[in-house]
Design a protein around this motif. Structure first.
Motif, PDB file in Angstrom:
ATOM      1  N   TYR A   1     -10.340   0.041   1.998  1.00 15.44           N
ATOM      2  CA  TYR A   1      -9.152  -1.114   1.896  1.00 15.44           C
ATOM      3  C   TYR A   1      -9.655  -2.436   2.255  1.00 15.44           C
ATOM      4  O   TYR A   1      -9.120  -3.431   1.624  1.00 15.44           O
ATOM      5  CB  TYR A   1      -8.102  -0.693   2.898  1.00 15.44           C
TER       6      TYR A   1
ATOM      7  N   LYS B   1      -9.150  -5.582  -0.140  1.00 12.31           N
ATOM      8  CA  LYS B   1      -8.573  -6.723   0.433  1.00 12.31           C
ATOM      9  C   LYS B   1      -9.361  -8.024   0.438  1.00 12.31           C
ATOM     10  O   LYS B   1      -8.681  -9.114  -0.053  1.00 12.31           O
ATOM     11  CB  LYS B   1      -8.231  -6.320   1.788  1.00 12.31           C
TER      12      LYS B   1
ATOM     13  N   ALA C   1      -3.314  -1.743   7.703  1.00 11.61           N
ATOM     14  CA  ALA C   1      -2.643  -2.811   6.392  1.00 11.61           C
ATOM     15  C   ALA C   1      -1.425  -3.446   7.139  1.00 11.61           C
ATOM     16  O   ALA C   1      -1.143  -4.618   6.997  1.00 11.61           O
ATOM     17  CB  ALA C   1      -2.153  -1.474   5.392  1.00 11.61           C
TER      18      ALA C   1
ATOM     19  N   VAL D   1       0.923  -1.246  -0.084  1.00 13.68           N
ATOM     20  CA  VAL D   1       0.031   0.087   0.056  1.00 13.68           C
ATOM     21  C   VAL D   1       0.986   1.073   0.016  1.00 13.68           C
ATOM     22  O   VAL D   1       1.680   1.271   0.953  1.00 13.68           O
ATOM     23  CB  VAL D   1      -0.999   0.173   1.376  1.00 13.68           C
TER      24      VAL D   1
ATOM     25  N   VAL E   1      -3.093   4.979  -2.610  1.00 13.41           N
ATOM     26  CA  VAL E   1      -4.091   5.792  -1.837  1.00 13.41           C
ATOM     27  C   VAL E   1      -3.693   7.302  -2.189  1.00 13.41           C
ATOM     28  O   VAL E   1      -2.538   7.575  -1.540  1.00 13.41           O
ATOM     29  CB  VAL E   1      -4.215   5.421  -0.545  1.00 13.41           C
TER      30      VAL E   1
END
Length: 449
Positions: free
Chosen positions: A440, A444, A281, A247, A347
């Motif tokens: 997210y 995922k 994350a 990420v 992002v």
């Protein structure tokens, strides 16, 4: 001003004023007494002023303190910290007797304390200690300049100010206590607390790991029927969870991020959301990295795994303030494509500028060819407030139409981006953290990158 009147001088002046007032009141009733009081008051005033002048001109061999300031290993924005000051008087005649002095620690500006003026009792030849609480209100580099203290003059009629250098440079980090608190309450409980929806887990990765005995709760779709028939008991296939993902945050530090809501700039809201999502994350096994743009010098934090990476991210952004530059997304994406070769979830944290919708779409599509893109745009709350207000006059009508036009233009830009399969999140700053983490987790869950 290096001098201020001490208590004895103020008492003397008050006594002179009392004598003068008494003489004035008794002028008609007791002329002789009134004259004595007036002459006595005048003489006392003259002597007091002369003594004050001599005392102000006299100098004492005070000498410099030895000052040691005990500071925390790190400061956190908005959190109180205890500061300890140690004073050791010099070996001069002045300090052979105890003294009470008032002092002020010259801490960085915009820091808050409930005790700006401290009182310290000194002891001959021995160190004295004093503690107070201090709260930094801004991130970034800060400096303690020194110590300022007041001591009585030789006759005690004045308080003389002294300043001593005791410099110290410190760093103030963003407040991520909520992130560290997650370690204590558990990951899922923390996610529920901040409003993150619990998503059902679909699948267990793509890579086959091994065959094992069926256990209660296993998905029946993973039963290997051939192996089951061979050993005459249920056998399931287990899969290795795919966690080797990355990420990357592309953080806008430009002028559009200077807008404020709830006492924080859009940039600070973005910073908090970035740290919260980074923690999530990292706990899910992903590597997290960062690239900043639209300020004096872009900063690159390469992606790494482990909660220790959170500290590297904080060190990379703790002193950044939003600049007056416009967000040059084209240059930022070009730099990111040079540094990040491997496919990642990028992002983009920014304030969407609808006036350059074609340029934004073009640059995000260029980024999308190499990475999965999540555009997180912070919208100001002012248009929402104006659109919700009742219309009473032409001025209200103009404000309402302007707000509605802004909302419509932003909605059009988002529709264009979503039509090109670019995931978008347009939210108020105080809702950014929850929205980002939910999005997210959705990506995922779908194993979208």
């Amino acid at each position: 001003m290096n001098l201020k009147p001490a208590r004895p001088l103020l008492i003397g002046l008050a006594l002179v004023c009392a004598l003068a007032l008494s003489g004035s009141l008794l002028r008609e009733l007791q002329p002789l007494l009134a004259r004595v009081l007036t002459l006595g008051g005048g003489s006392l005033l003259l002597l007091l002023l002369l003594a004050a002048l001599v005392d102000a001109l006299r100098r004492q061999a005070v000498g410099d303190f030895q000052v040691l300031r005990q500071l925390p290993s790190q400061f956190v924005q908005g959190q109180p910290h205890e500061i300890e000051l140690q004073f050791t008087p010099p070996a001069t005649r002045f300090w052979q007797r105890p003294h009470q002095l008032q002092l002020a620690d010259l801490h960085p500006p915009h820091w808050h304390t409930d005790t700006p003026l401290l009182t310290l009792q000194t002891l001959p030849g021995r160190p004295s200690y004093i503690r107070y609480a201090l709260t930094p209100m801004r991130r970034g580099e800060a400096e303690f300049i020194g110590i300022e203290y007041w001591l009585p003059s030789a006759w005690g009629l004045w308080q003389r100010r002294y300043r001593q250098t005791a410099a110290a440079e410190v760093r103030v980090l963003p407040d991520f206590s909520r992130i560290l608190g997650a370690e204590l309450v558990g990951m899922q409980r923390w996610l529920n607390w901040v409003g993150v929806r619990k998503l059902p887990r679909l699948g267990q990765g793509q890579d086959f790991h091994q065959l094992r005995d069926y256990q209660q709760g296993d998905d029946i779709r993973h039963i290997d029927w051939k192996a089951t028939a061979r050993v005459n008991k249920p056998i399931v296939r287990s899969f290795q969870q795919e966690q080797d993902q990355q990420v990357i945050f592309l953080l806008d530090c430009g002028r559009n991020m200077r807008l404020h809501m709830d006492g924080l700039s859009h940039f600070d809201h973005s910073l908090q959301a970035m740290l919260l999502l980074s923690f999530t994350a990292l706990k899910h096994g992903d590597a997290v990295g960062l690239l900043t743009f639209a300020h004096e010098q872009s900063r690159w934090v390469p992606p790494h795994k482990g909660v220790a990476q959170l500290g590297r991210l904080v060190q990379g952004v703790y002193d950044i303030e939003p600049s007056l530059q416009s967000g040059d997304l084209e240059s930022a994406i070009s730099l990111l494509l040079q540094k990040q070769r491997r496919r990642a979830l990028v992002v983009v944290l920014t304030h969407l500028n609808y006036e350059d919708s074609d340029g934004i779409s073009r640059q995000l599509l260029r980024l999308k060819r190499h990475h999965l893109v999540l555009l997180a745009s912070l919208r100001p709350h002012t248009p929402d407030e104006m659109a919700a207000r009742p219309v009473h006059n032409s001025q209200d009508a103009a404000a309402y139409l302007g707000a509605r036009q802004y909302q419509h233009q932003v909605a059009q830009v988002l529709q264009q981006l979503q039509a090109r399969n670019i995931t978008c999140l347009n939210t108020l700053p105080n809702q950014l953290s929850t929205g980002l983490i939910n999005r997210y987790l959705q990506l995922k869950r779908r194993q979208a990158w």
